[in-house]
Design an enzyme around this catalytic site. Structure first.
Site, PDB file in Angstrom:
ATOM      1  CG  ASP A 392      -8.770 105.366  34.757  1.00 25.52           C
ATOM      2  OD1 ASP A 392      -9.337 105.287  33.536  1.00 25.52           O
ATOM      3  OD2 ASP A 392      -7.683 104.958  35.026  1.00 25.52           O
ATOM      4  CE  LYS A 560      -0.260  92.495  21.907  1.00 19.53           C
ATOM      5  NZ  LYS A 560       0.714  91.873  22.924  1.00 19.53           N
ATOM      6  NE  ARG A 594      -7.290  95.796  30.863  1.00 24.31           N
ATOM      7  CZ  ARG A 594      -7.260  96.981  30.551  1.00 24.31           C
ATOM      8  NH1 ARG A 594      -8.046  97.771  31.330  1.00 24.31           N
ATOM      9  NH2 ARG A 594      -6.099  97.677  29.981  1.00 24.31           N
ATOM     10  CB  THR A 674     -13.100 103.397  31.753  1.00 24.99           C
ATOM     11  OG1 THR A 674     -12.081 102.208  31.365  1.00 24.99           O
ATOM     12  CG2 THR A 674     -14.530 102.871  31.330  1.00 24.99           C
ATOM     13  CG  ASP A 818      -4.031 104.061  37.458  1.00 30.13           C
ATOM     14  OD1 ASP A 818      -4.838 104.446  36.446  1.00 30.13           O
ATOM     15  OD2 ASP A 818      -3.299 103.027  37.580  1.00 30.13           O
TER      16      ASP A 818
END
EC number: 7.6.2.1
Length: 1196
Positions: A392, A560, A594, A674, A818
């Site tokens: 990941d 959003k 991001r 990802t 994780d």
């Protein structure tokens, strides 16, 4: 406890009526008693033995024990088998009993917790195990929730309560739950006692984030969702009290539904061992048949002549039947080729390796106080064979600590550091951060570098105000104000926390919320918005919206979400702003940030009322509720107005680039899977050195249809093959693609590729690539690349990619992540590693190994994994060798004893050989041995490759061990046999009696196998010395004790040969025989290993010799400094016989011990032995081989 174990038929729906135990009992719902234990005092022995005898090995030895109880076929006493069998069964039973005792203890502790239950109008103390479905219970602050409850009312306004869900998902931040308005007023006992509502809901399931039901009360129905539920295992926080209705109890609760066992994983060595044991059993049967035929012939030809002296047993009436009985006798005698102690020893060694991982201080994170943990003991050696790592990104390669970095508002980008002239500051010209001291509610930890954004806020820019107003309203963050002005935000994700904190510092401070309102302090003025609806985020929608009414009465939707989703839902009138914002998004993603897009939409009063009515009907629908709600959300989230975008920085974890570079040198291929967008993932790929500017090409697959994806994959393969042809590989594309089988096609393409390539593929393209008719094309292309990055992938796609590689590559895979979205990938891979990070501990709970930082993966694989594989392989090779050497002596003796199933050794030696005389030395080697030190293992990643190629223990190595064991057994029998034929004692008496022969052969065997393990041991510790020489001492002590007067007087029928050992070992002839046997058995092994070391050294030999040379050089330099004159040194040891090693050794003292440089240096020879074997294996391309990638200097 019977209630706990009761089985119930599956439910289609659940009906629960409050305060009506008799009504609810007719449905026979499970009680609230839980039972995780497996046994009780009565059932432990039978159930545990039944479970243990389901193991094939245990059943096999039980079968042998039964055979030994038949006097006609057994020449060995029953205790030779029952002692080791009982020992193994006892050790396992004690372990199981201990584990179950702690489970009982835990169950009793939980079941006996106290809870306040409303019974007959009064609150009564009841144990948890006595709580029933339909009961109303009272919880107080900091209490655990006893069962899955429907929240009815609480001490907080509007029926709110706060819970912590750490036991469910590992997240420690608080979450809010709310009672439905109609029950939130039921705050006193009298009203609750009269409550008779009925809940109809879904049957028990394991979905923690979903609940669908309806409450029927007073001829009305009210929709129920997960927001109204308190699940067992949660803790009530910051709420004085609350009341709840028990909907699911005990084993039906979602906590218990999720406690099912994960899939049992076995290593490749386990599977190979099972195959080898079957082969050995077949070999055992063949030996038994040969000796049985020999017995039948001997009895017919010779034995019949001696019936007077050697009569047959009463049951034997022919030579054929004698041979039949002899077959079973030899099966008993020769069964030690697969001793039961093998399985026990393997588990002990694995347990030791697990403790080494747990105790490794270099894998301990002091910041989080988190050690590495081996959560399973069965996969350690497979850590030394990993070829593919699936990782990941967020929280695994990155820290998952989000920082608001940049934003785009109405076409203008903010966040770059500017100099005094307004130009972008150069690197190193770091200016002072924005001063937020004017804002008393600002978070002092927040940093932002562009003052123009603060100026826009202060100058009243309406777009900037609306931007931060959206960030302060559109979220699910909980606010806690411990003292005036001291705000603490509890966010469900780090992203949300970062966005709300940014709005807070720019004077749009989220202060508090109720179920129907949100209070924001805008530029110092408190404004309360009416919260009309929350359209929550999920993995399908990838967006979140809120609908609020401002104090002026205006209804507005704020949204959003991911750019790929939100940009499609904007009003077409804003194309110019859309283009500028898209450019900013690409710029941010290119920097590894991001991104989220923000938009809003004004709603008419009438439209909203109609929509809200439809929402209410959809939320109370008995079926298809999720789809109806999704359609309504889709309808209102259209034609929105673009406001801007945010960019959040998620920094790389420490040591990630170095770890990836070193793992790549170890020929481990790393694929990143990802959910982030392509540009962000690619930038992270460059940051962590997965992608480099030196690569031949990076292929990006973005096709939206099957044909587009297939064409892009085909073009990528063609480019790689064209490049290979131009580099001189000279092969035909058609030749390479015309192979009949999928495996050979894959191998042929991979063998042909030269150069370094990378593949980046998007989620929508991956969905097509994973289809059955295209998955092989995708795998061919991906496996020819040095790096693979899959973007925008779902949790299911992550698992599918791992399964695809497992299915076709037959390689060991490791998945590391994780978060909860990585659980399916972690469970699918051969080895799952969980990172204990910011996203809870769900990944850790599903994993086989866990630690806190990605960089520890390097040590887990290159040190612990490689050592575990090396130790297990050496252990198995030696174990099979020593047991064949021990057992095959009986086979040769059969030809000289009339095939009578007489044993060479006495029965006590047979019993103790594997559990006393030879068990501890091989365990010490299996637990402590190492070929090179941990520092060298990290510095020379190429040492890892033998495990990937399965070189140290395979069928070939097994047959070599067997051949050595058989060779040893031949010498062990025939040398003493030949000597004893004519040997005499010192007094002239004949030496060749049966017991003296047995003592001589047994002593020779113990000494030979002890010397052999001394040769096999590469790393000597005090424990190795103690076990090896101690075992020899114990052998002689027991030998003399069994032939002593004392034991004969106590057990005259068992120990008849008084003084035999003392008399035999007092003869010089016997010691000469033992010495000759030892030398002849060991010398060929020593000679072979010396020649191999000199003529064809392995890389580990090279590394050891390099260190030896350096050590001598350092010592010599010290001597030269003392003498004060120059000198020279020559080595007469011709060691390096292949290109690459000589330069490495000669540059020893001058070359820095850089892991990358040394590893690259040692593998330059494209004709090395490892490379030859890798090509034979046909599973990897030249692009990923040492010659393809290790020579290039890595840029740091």
């Amino acid at each position: 406890m019977e209630l706990c174990a009761k089985k119930h038929p599956p439910e289609e729906e659940r009906r629960v009526r409050a305060n009506a135990r008799e009504y609810n009992e007719k449905f026979q719902y499970a009680s609230n008693c839980i039972q995780t234990s497996k046994y009780n005092i009565i059932t432990f022995l039978p159930v545990n033995l039944f479970e243990q005898f389901q193991e094939v090995a245990n059943t096999y030895f039980l079968f042998l024990l039964i055979l030994q109880l038949i006097p006609q076929i057994s020449s060995l006493s029953w205790f030779t088998t029952i002692v080791p069998l009982v020992l193994v069964l006892t050790i396992t039973a004690v372990k199981d009993a201990t584990d179950d005792y702690f489970r009982h203890k835990s169950d009793n502790q939980v079941n006996n917790r106290q809870s306040q239950v409303l019974i007959n109008g009064t609150l009564q103390q009841e144990q948890w195990m006595n709580v029933c479905v339909g009961d109303i219970i009272k919880l107080e602050n900091n209490q655990f929730v006893a069962a899955d409850l429907l929240l009815l009312s609480s001490s907080e306004p509007h029926g709110l309560c706060y819970i912590e869900t750490a036991e469910l998902d590992g997240e420690t931040n608080m979450k809010v739950r709310q009672a439905i308005p109609v029950t939130s007023e039921l705050g006193d006992i009298r009203k609750l006692a009269q409550f008779d509502g009925e809940v109809i809901c879904e049957p028990p399931n394991n979905k923690l984030d979903k609940f669908s039901g309806t409450l029927y009360w007073k001829e009305n129905k009210y929709p129920l969702s997960n927001q109204h539920m308190l699940l067992r295992g949660c803790v009530l926080r910051n709420t004085e009290w609350c009341f709840g209705l028990v909907v699911f109890a005990g084993p039906d609760t979602k906590l218990m539904q999720n406690s099912g066992r994960t899939k049992f994983k076995r290593t490749s060595i386990d599977r190979l061992m099972n195959t080898l044991v079957l082969w050995i059993f077949g070999f055992l049967v063949c030996m038994g048949v040969i000796l049985a035929i020999g017995n039948a012939i001997w009895e017919h030809e010779v034995g019949a002549c001696f019936q007077i002296y050697l009569p047959w047993d009463e049951a034997v009436d022919s030579a054929f039947f004698s041979g039949f009985l002899s077959f079973w006798s030899y099966i008993i005698i020769l069964n030690t080729v697969v001793p039961i102690s093998l399985y026990v020893s393997v588990e002990v060694i694995r347990l030791g390796h697990s403790y080494f991982i747990n105790w490794d201080k270099k894998m301990y994170c002091a910041q989080r106080q988190t050690p590495a943990e081996a959560r399973t003991t069965t996969l350690n050696e497979e850590l030394g064979q990993v070829e593919y790592v699936f990782s990941d990104k967020t929280g695994t390669l990155t820290q998952n600590i989000m920082v608001f970095s940049k934003c785009s508002i109405n076409g203008r980008s903010y966040g770059d550091m500017l100099d005094v002239l307004g130009h972008k500051a150069e690197l190193g010209e770091r200016r002072e951060p924005v001063d937020f001291s004017f804002n008393p509610l600002a978070d002092p930890r927040f940093r932002f570098w562009d003052t123009s954004l603060l100026q826009a806020v202060q100058l009243g820019n309406p777009h900037v105000h609306e931007f931060f107003r959206l960030l302060s309203l559109c979220h699910t963050v909980m606010s806690e104000e411990k003292s005036e002005g001291e705000l603490y935000y509890k966010a469900q994700s780090p992203d949300e926390g970062a966005l709300v904190t940014a709005a807070r510092n720019f004077s749009f401070v989220f202060r508090s919320r109720t179920p129907k309102t949100i209070t924001v302090q805008e530029l110092g003025r408190a404004v309360t918005y009416q919260l009309l609806a929350i359209l929550d985020f999920n993995n399908v929608r990838k967006r979140m919206s809120v609908i609020v009414r401002s104090p002026e009465g205006r209804i507005r939707l704020y949204c959003k979400g991911a750019d790929t989703i939100l940009l499609e839902r904007l009003h077409p009138a804003h194309d110019e702003l859309l283009n500028v914002t898209t450019d900013h998004l690409n710029e941010y993603a290119g920097e590894g940030l991001r991104t989220l897009v923000l938009a809003y939409k004004d709603l008419e009063d009438g439209y909203y009322k109609d929509w809200a009515e439809q929402l209410l009907r959809a939320s109370t629908a008995p079926d298809g509720r999720e789809d109806r709600l999704a359609r309504l959300y889709e309808e209102v989230e259209r034609d929105m107005t673009l406001l801007g975008a945010t960019a959040i920085e998620d920094k790389l974890q420490q040591g990630v680039p170095e770890t990836i570079a070193i793992l790549t040198l170890a020929n481990i291929k790393i694929w990143v899977l990802t959910g982030d967008k392509q540009e962000t993932a690619v930038n992270i790929g460059y940051s962590c050195k997965m992608l480099t500017d030196d690569m031949t090409e990076v292929f990006i697959v973005t096709g939206h249809t099957v044909l587009e994806v297939r064409e892009e994959l085909r073009k990528a393969r063609e480019k790689m093959m064209d490049s290979s042809r131009s580099m001189g590989n000279g092969f035909s594309c058609q030749e390479k693609l015309s192979s009949s089988s999928s495996a050979s096609r894959l191998a042929s393409v991979l063998e042909a590729i030269a150069g370094e390539y990378a593949l980046v593929i998007n989620g929508h393209s991956l969905a097509h690539a994973l289809e059955a008719d295209m998955e092989l094309e995708f795998l061919e292309t991906a496996c020819a690349c040095k790096a693979v990055i899959c973007c925008r992938v779902t949790p299911l796609q992550k698992a599918q990619v791992v399964e695809l590689v497992k299915k076709y590559k037959k390689a060991v895979t490791l998945a590391i992540g994780d978060g909860a979205n990585d659980v399916s990938m972690i469970k699918t891979a051969h080895i799952g590693v969980g990172i204990s990070g910011q996203e809870g501990i769900q990944a850790v709970l599903a994993s086989d190994y866990s630690f806190s930082q990605f960089k520890f993966l390097q040590r887990l694989l290159l040190v612990h994994g490689r050592w575990s594989y090396l130790r297990m392989c050496k252990f198995l090779c030696y174990f099979f060798y020593k047991n064949f050497a021990f057992t095959m002596v009986h086979f040769w003796f059969g030809f000289f004893c009339g095939f009578s199933a007489q044993t060479v050794y006495d029965q006590y030696f047979i019993t103790l050989y594997n559990i006393v005389y030879t068990s501890l030395p091989v365990l010490a080697m299996g637990v402590f041995d190492q070929d090179v030190t941990e520092q060298r293992s990290m510095e020379y990643p190429k040492l890892y490759e033998p495990g990937q190629l399965n070189l140290l223990f395979n069928k070939r190595e097994f047959f070599i061990c067997i051949a050595q064991g058989i060779y040893t057994s031949v010498l062990m029998f025939f040398i003493p046999y030949g000597v004893f034929a004519d040997a005499t004692r010192d007094d002239g008496a004949q030496l060749a009696d049966y017991q003296s022969f047995a003592v001589t052969v047994a002593t020779s065997l113990v000494i030979v196998v002890s010397v052999q393990i001394g040769l096999d041991t590469g790393f000597w510790t005090a424990i190795n010395h103690f076990f090896i020489w101690g075992s020899l001492a114990v052998y002689f002590a027991i030998l003399f004790a069994m032939h002593s007067d004392g034991l004969f007087q106590m057990f005259p029928n068992q120990f008849r040969f008084v003084g035999n050992a003392q008399n035999t070992l007092a003869q010089p002839t016997v010691w000469l025989t033992i010495t000759l046997t030892t030398v002849v058995c060991i010398m060929p092994v020593v000679a072979f290993r010396f020649l191999k070391l000199d003529l064809k050294p392995e890389l580990s030999d090279t590394v050891r010799y390099t260190q030896l040379v350096r050590k001598k050089q350092r010592a010599q330099h010290r001597c030269m400094r003392r003498v004060g004159r120059a000198g020279s040194r020559r080595s007469g040891y011709a060691f390096s016989h292949q290109e690459g090693f000589g330069e490495l050794i000669m540059s020893g003292k001058n070359m820095p011990l850089s892991s990358l440089a040394l590893s690259s240096f040692t593998t330059r020879s494209s004709s090395s032995w490892i490379e030859t074997l890798r090509k034979k294996k046909g599973g990897d391309s030249t692009a990923s081989s040492p010659s393809g990638g290790a020579d290039k200097p890595l840029k740091g």
